[in-house]
Design a protein around this motif. Structure first.
Motif, mmCIF file in Angstrom:
data_model
loop_
_atom_site.group_PDB
_atom_site.id
_atom_site.type_symbol
_atom_site.label_atom_id
_atom_site.label_comp_id
_atom_site.label_asym_id
_atom_site.label_seq_id
_atom_site.Cartn_x
_atom_site.Cartn_y
_atom_site.Cartn_z
ATOM 1 N N LEU A 41 -80.074 -19.577 -58.086
ATOM 2 C CA LEU A 41 -78.823 -20.075 -57.510
ATOM 3 C C LEU A 41 -78.789 -21.583 -57.676
ATOM 4 O O LEU A 41 -79.798 -22.251 -57.412
ATOM 5 C CB LEU A 41 -78.701 -19.690 -56.036
ATOM 6 N N ILE A 42 -77.653 -22.110 -58.109
ATOM 7 C CA ILE A 42 -77.467 -23.553 -58.283
ATOM 8 C C ILE A 42 -76.355 -24.010 -57.356
ATOM 9 O O ILE A 42 -75.280 -23.398 -57.310
ATOM 10 C CB ILE A 42 -77.078 -23.900 -59.734
ATOM 11 N N GLU A 43 -76.587 -25.080 -56.610
ATOM 12 C CA GLU A 43 -75.514 -25.696 -55.809
ATOM 13 C C GLU A 43 -75.704 -27.205 -55.799
ATOM 14 O O GLU A 43 -76.821 -27.700 -55.951
ATOM 15 C CB GLU A 43 -75.487 -25.114 -54.392
ATOM 16 N N ASN A 44 -74.587 -27.918 -55.644
ATOM 17 C CA ASN A 44 -74.679 -29.387 -55.562
ATOM 18 C C ASN A 44 -73.805 -29.948 -54.450
ATOM 19 O O ASN A 44 -73.186 -30.997 -54.599
ATOM 20 C CB ASN A 44 -74.366 -30.047 -56.910
ATOM 21 N N PHE A 45 -73.798 -29.235 -53.314
ATOM 22 C CA PHE A 45 -73.104 -29.739 -52.141
ATOM 23 C C PHE A 45 -73.960 -30.793 -51.433
ATOM 24 O O PHE A 45 -75.163 -30.907 -51.675
ATOM 25 C CB PHE A 45 -72.811 -28.594 -51.173
ATOM 26 N N PRO B 20 -76.364 -32.181 -48.811
ATOM 27 C CA PRO B 20 -77.372 -31.456 -48.039
ATOM 28 C C PRO B 20 -76.868 -31.110 -46.635
ATOM 29 O O PRO B 20 -76.260 -31.940 -45.953
ATOM 30 C CB PRO B 20 -78.546 -32.435 -47.996
ATOM 31 N N GLY B 21 -77.124 -29.887 -46.235
ATOM 32 C CA GLY B 21 -76.672 -29.396 -44.931
ATOM 33 C C GLY B 21 -75.438 -28.534 -45.015
ATOM 34 O O GLY B 21 -75.179 -27.727 -44.106
ATOM 35 N N THR B 22 -74.643 -28.671 -46.088
ATOM 36 C CA THR B 22 -73.400 -27.911 -46.201
ATOM 37 C C THR B 22 -73.660 -26.414 -46.264
ATOM 38 O O THR B 22 -73.024 -25.618 -45.555
ATOM 39 C CB THR B 22 -72.617 -28.362 -47.445
ATOM 40 N N MET B 23 -74.590 -26.007 -47.123
ATOM 41 C CA MET B 23 -74.876 -24.580 -47.257
ATOM 42 C C MET B 23 -75.469 -24.016 -45.962
ATOM 43 O O MET B 23 -75.193 -22.870 -45.583
ATOM 44 C CB MET B 23 -75.818 -24.344 -48.438
ATOM 45 N N ASP B 24 -76.272 -24.806 -45.262
ATOM 46 C CA ASP B 24 -76.822 -24.359 -43.976
ATOM 47 C C ASP B 24 -75.706 -24.147 -42.961
ATOM 48 O O ASP B 24 -75.722 -23.168 -42.198
ATOM 49 C CB ASP B 24 -77.835 -25.372 -43.444
ATOM 50 N N LYS B 25 -74.750 -25.075 -42.932
ATOM 51 C CA LYS B 25 -73.630 -24.936 -42.001
ATOM 52 C C LYS B 25 -72.834 -23.666 -42.277
ATOM 53 O O LYS B 25 -72.297 -23.036 -41.364
ATOM 54 C CB LYS B 25 -72.715 -26.157 -42.097
ATOM 55 N N LEU B 26 -72.757 -23.288 -43.544
ATOM 56 C CA LEU B 26 -72.041 -22.074 -43.915
ATOM 57 C C LEU B 26 -72.861 -20.818 -43.644
ATOM 58 O O LEU B 26 -72.344 -19.694 -43.757
ATOM 59 C CB LEU B 26 -71.654 -22.124 -45.396
ATOM 60 N N GLY B 27 -74.137 -21.009 -43.323
ATOM 61 C CA GLY B 27 -74.995 -19.860 -43.048
ATOM 62 C C GLY B 27 -75.615 -19.246 -44.281
ATOM 63 O O GLY B 27 -76.111 -18.107 -44.236
#
Length: 412
Positions: free
Chosen positions: A107-111, A113-120
């Protein structure tokens, strides 16, 4: 689980055939990482928010077909990918992502840091679903440290990584490098880190977080600037078109423009003296060694004027014909020159990718040349959500009713 065992997902030929990648990234650093993996056979699935897709779909230049338009920028960095939509702000979208992750490799993401955690759907959560998942996170300052939550762009990385301070005319202000080097550097380190982690996961079944920062990536590309400071206390400065200490290694005027001339080694200096009709200079005791020519005072007084004299009366094409097979000498070319150069075509570095409804789009090719498993750069970028149903059926095992429910909930 790989694409080889998932009927309905196309299996691409190449070194990464069978590897399934979920690309949640946007703009450049992440999408380019995914594009490189796709070029070499990975089944890369670009995941976009149906109401907030990758902003580069609206970037120029535009290829138009009637009232429709295609971003050449988007097409270049997203070629070869399947495209689906998922709204991760919905419970249904998050559940669907988890079902896809369960059967993915990367999986690749470039948000930020913390954004993906906030989304769960951060790394720890997804690693519980798939312990062998390689989770590549590209950000401005990295996933750790006091600066990690700061927003960042390419120029942030160039500034914070020291690159601006090293670029520009000696008597002028710092100057941004004329391409998005902060993004591009992060891309290349992300590809490297992803493949290293994939190798480990394939051997052990253990995935991991690949944490790549734009700023870190720029620092790693500053050549000798860090050790010059740590060893000698010397702070890198902007020196225009000159190298800080390698000489000759810079731009020189010629009769119709400029060329780069870089004959700084003893071998190349001797060959240059012979080629330009002054072989005796190679034995001149003041400039007969590379170390002596590196001295700035000696170089400016003795060496630079000689080279300027050699080159000034000749055109760039004349100089290339005369010297480029022997010496590091080349015309300073425009992008037009580069695209139309026969050498570029010989290396397949401008390729034509057919986009249904729009025709061919010419873009840069793949610089990595593999003899046994070459890149396939001919597959186009998809329309927004074009492959959503195909991917959800093949990778998540969803039926028509489940897909219809996702659509009704606004998750796709």
């Amino acid at each position: 689980m790989t694409a080889e065992t998932l009927p309905g997902l196309p299996l691409r030929p190449g070194a990464l055939a069978g590897v399934v990648v979920l690309d949640l990234s946007r703009v450049l650093a992440g999408p380019y990482c995914g594009q490189i993996l796709a070029d070499f056979g990975a089944t890369v699935i670009k995941v976009e928010n149906p109401r907030d897709p990758d902003v580069t779909r609206g970037f120029p230049p535009y290829v138009r077909a009637g009232e429709r338009e295609l971003s050449g920028y988007y097409a270049q960095y997203n070629r070869g990918k399947l495209t689906i939509t998922l709204d991760l702000a919905t419970d249904e979208g998050r559940t669907a992502l988890g079902d896809l992750v369960a059967r993915a490799d990367i999986l690749i993401e470039n948000f930020r840091p913390g954004t993906m955690d906030k989304l769960g759907v951060g790394y720890e959560t997804l690693a519980e679903i798939n312990p062998r998942l390689v989770y590549t996170a590209i950000s401005g300052y990295g996933q750790t440290g006091s600066r990690s939550r700061r927003p960042a762009f390419d120029s942030t990385a160039q500034a914070a990584g020291g690159l601006w301070s090293m670029n520009g005319a000696p008597d002028g202000p710092p100057v941004r490098v004329g391409t998005v080097l902060g993004d591009l550097a992060a891309t290349l380190f992300a590809v490297t880190g992803t493949l290293l982690a994939l190798r480990h996961a394939e051997r052990t079944g253990q995935g991991q977080l690949v944490d790549v920062a734009q700023v870190d990536s720029v620092i790693a590309l500053t050549e000798n600037a860090v050790v010059n400071y740590t060893v000698d206390g010397e702070v890198a400065r902007h020196t225009g078109n000159k190298h800080p200490w390698v000489r000759p290694y810079e731009l020189f005027p010629c009769a119709d423009g400029h060329v780069f001339f870089g004959a700084y080694t003893d071998k190349f200096w001797r060959l240059a003296c012979e080629l330009f009709g002054e072989p005796e200079l190679a034995a001149d005791p003041e400039i007969d060694t590379m170390r002596k020519r590196f001295d700035e005072g000696v170089y400016e007084r003795r060496v630079r004027p000689v080279i300027a004299r050699w080159l000034a009366g000749r055109t760039g094409e004349e100089l290339e014909r005369m010297a480029s097979d022997v010496l590091p000498l080349t015309i300073i070319k425009s992008i037009k020159d580069v695209v139309e150069d026969p050498g570029t075509a010989e290396r397949e570095m401008v390729v034509s990718v057919e986009h249904p409804g729009f025709g061919p789009v010419r873009m840069f090719g793949q610089p990595i040349k593999l003899s046994a498993t070459p890149a396939d750069v001919g597959r186009p970028a998809g329309d927004l959500g074009e492959h959503t149903e195909v991917v959800l059926r093949a990778l998540a095992g969803y039926g028509a009713d489940r897909i219809a429910a996702l659509r009704a909930a606004g998750a796709i």
